[in-house]
Scaffold this motif. Sequence first.
Motif: not given
Lengths: 541, 230
Positions: A28, A108-113, A181, A186, B19, B21-22, B27, B31, B34
């Motif tokens: 991911q 750290k990553d895209l919003a939805f890995p 997003v 982010m 998770r 990465h948030f 947040q 996300a 949106v």
Amino acid sequence: MITAPPPVEVEKNYINAEHGLKSWLLTQDHKLIALLYLISVTAFFFIGGLFAVFIRLQLATPTGAMFDSNTYNKVFTMHGIIMVFFFLIPSIPATLGNFLIPLMVGAKDLAFPRINLLSWYIYIAGGLFTLWVLFNGGVDTGWTFYTPFSSSYSNGYVIAAGLGIFINGFSSILTGLNFIVTIHRMRAPGLTWFRLPLFVWAHYATSVIMILGTPVIAVTLFLLVLERGLHIGFFDPAYGGDPVLFQHLFWFYSHPAVYIMILPSMGVVSEVISTFCSKKPFGYTFIAFSSVAIAVFGFLVWGHHLFVSSQSVYAGMVFSVLSYIVAIPSAIKVFNWTATMYKGSVRLTTPMLYSLGFIGLFTIGGLTGLFLACLGMDVHLTDTYFVIAHFHYVMVGGAIMGYLAGVHFWWPKMFGRMYPEGWSKLSAVIIFVGFNLTFFPQFILGYMGMPRRYAAYPAEFQVLNVLSSAGASILGLGYLIPFVYLIWSLKYGKPAGPNPWGATGLEWQTASPPPTENFEITPVVTTEAYEYSTEEVVHVG
Amino acid sequence: MDSNIVVAEHAQAAHRAVRHHFESAEQQRDASTVGMWVFLVTEIMFFGGLFLAYFAYRHAYPTAFASASNKTDLWIGAANTTVLICSSLTMALAVHCAATSKRMLLVVFLCLTLVLGSVFLGVKGYQYHDKWVHHEIPGQNFHCEGCADATHTPLFFSLYFGMTGLHATHMIVGVGILLVLIFQSWQGRFDAAWHTPIENFGLYWHFVDIIWIFLFPLLYLIDRSGKGLS
Ligand SMILES: [Cu+2]
């Protein structure tokens, strides 16, 4: 003040963090997904390229040495479908965009890995459909699928090809959604919209087109499949429908799609030029907003593809004027890049060579587009090689040059290795020469009246066609060289270090290759982008 | 000072559903919301192609559309519209129950939504069957008794099946997701602190409803008598 931490040698990075096929196929991490995309779009590029080779071989002689007309129809159709939908559209966004946007916004990553990984699988599923079509005899409608030929008369695998593109569309939609997003929600502390790199602005605009345009081509192909498969008619006059409606719906997506291909390249070029002039780009806000303007106006010009259909001549006039207007934001970018280089200490590295090539070729492609936006001219030039030359200057001269600029620019970041400078410059020059030799003669051919999509042509056109085919072989060689030395460099290239180009931007503040979490500590941004004299990116613990 | 903020944000990130990465649950919820809205925008464009085709053809062939629209069953359509609006109400109540951590009521309202959605689909299936019996499906021995402008009447039915079919597909997907959400709600996965999937599914369900709210007048109501445009 500069308080960036000294480059620490990170043993663990995103590539070697885990091992085994499973760690790749179930990852991911946006960076690994970017590499999955990089491998797959490269594969499709070479498959699409193979069909380009067939086209140029066929057209080396007036009578067409290789295929009969029916097979030739399939050859140029497969070339178009694969190059447009499976290479150009995902090329920069899904590889470089995927890799860099989280890094550039300090996330750290895209919003939805998971959605990001899903988008790759969807891309592969769509690609497999298309390959199935390919191995079962192909489709002969042209990449434009015009009805009623595609829905009622074609003998090819229209439904399967349409479904392949339909499915693939969702990968593009999900990528765009993820970028929007991520860019909205982010960004690292202190990273305001007007501190974002121009690459991010370009991708924001691209994503807007992806989410607004792609659903329309999806539903259009859905209707086409209904008409062909179930005879639930929408477009064929035999069912009471109007084929021009299909053209409207098709080009509502497919004109903006050109900007899906070119805007990311423009983002790359903005980064590269600023870096190798060690200057803030001239007119940052103009470049940023011109991307948005292109995305907006790009949706209002589709009718220039219908000048010779039954579209009203008054509609034609409006679309003509709007098409002229959309050239303005593109011109703004070209002027600003040029102004950035003016009196800068330009370093002629490989990415810079590609970017300079981009500016020149894109300008030619854009200006010849204005010829076609002119109602009177277009009647003469419609469906001739002039159109082919025009959009190859934009898509190959523009988009692919930008793609190669970006791949070379960020290669050290992605893999931590430098590529051989001599070879890369040589191939950049070969590609530039080969490209122009391939496509410039096609402007003349088109102007003289040679129609596109014909398997044969009058003998007086042969000299220019042979020149074009010769150019294509040079261009093909030019594409093979980077393929070889880039793979070579993975093992034998010099270690790059975190910031080989002395660039600003958050992605250069972390190790090359970056760690899985991108940054050791979440960065806090206190300055604008491209502060070459007083770079201030502070890391806090 | 900055470091304090970062530490504070990490401390917030305690909820199990956040998770890695948030920075915070806040947040993440932001996300997701949106993201859901952006997705709904793509859905609007997706249906938009069909709406465009509808308006283009309705404008070009008003007589054909007026007389063909008489073939739709007004009262069944109206009843089905009511069913769907009620399902939107139960869905909204479900979201409210999730936000106030009422587990049993959440399950009940989701189940009601599921039932109403299934009723709608069942009635739609009945109507399709009826069209099949009367040969009113384009391409399948189509004929339309008493329809004016025989050349263009099939277009109305193509659009009818294209639009309601795409809508029904969205309903079927929604019913599938509902089944999963009911199971998860039963397990107690959602509470006041975290119920983003319920909220987002609510948005989706309302969106699908709104599409129908547009489809119903376009396909069933406008100019049924044919007086306005003939
Ligand atoms: Cu166009």
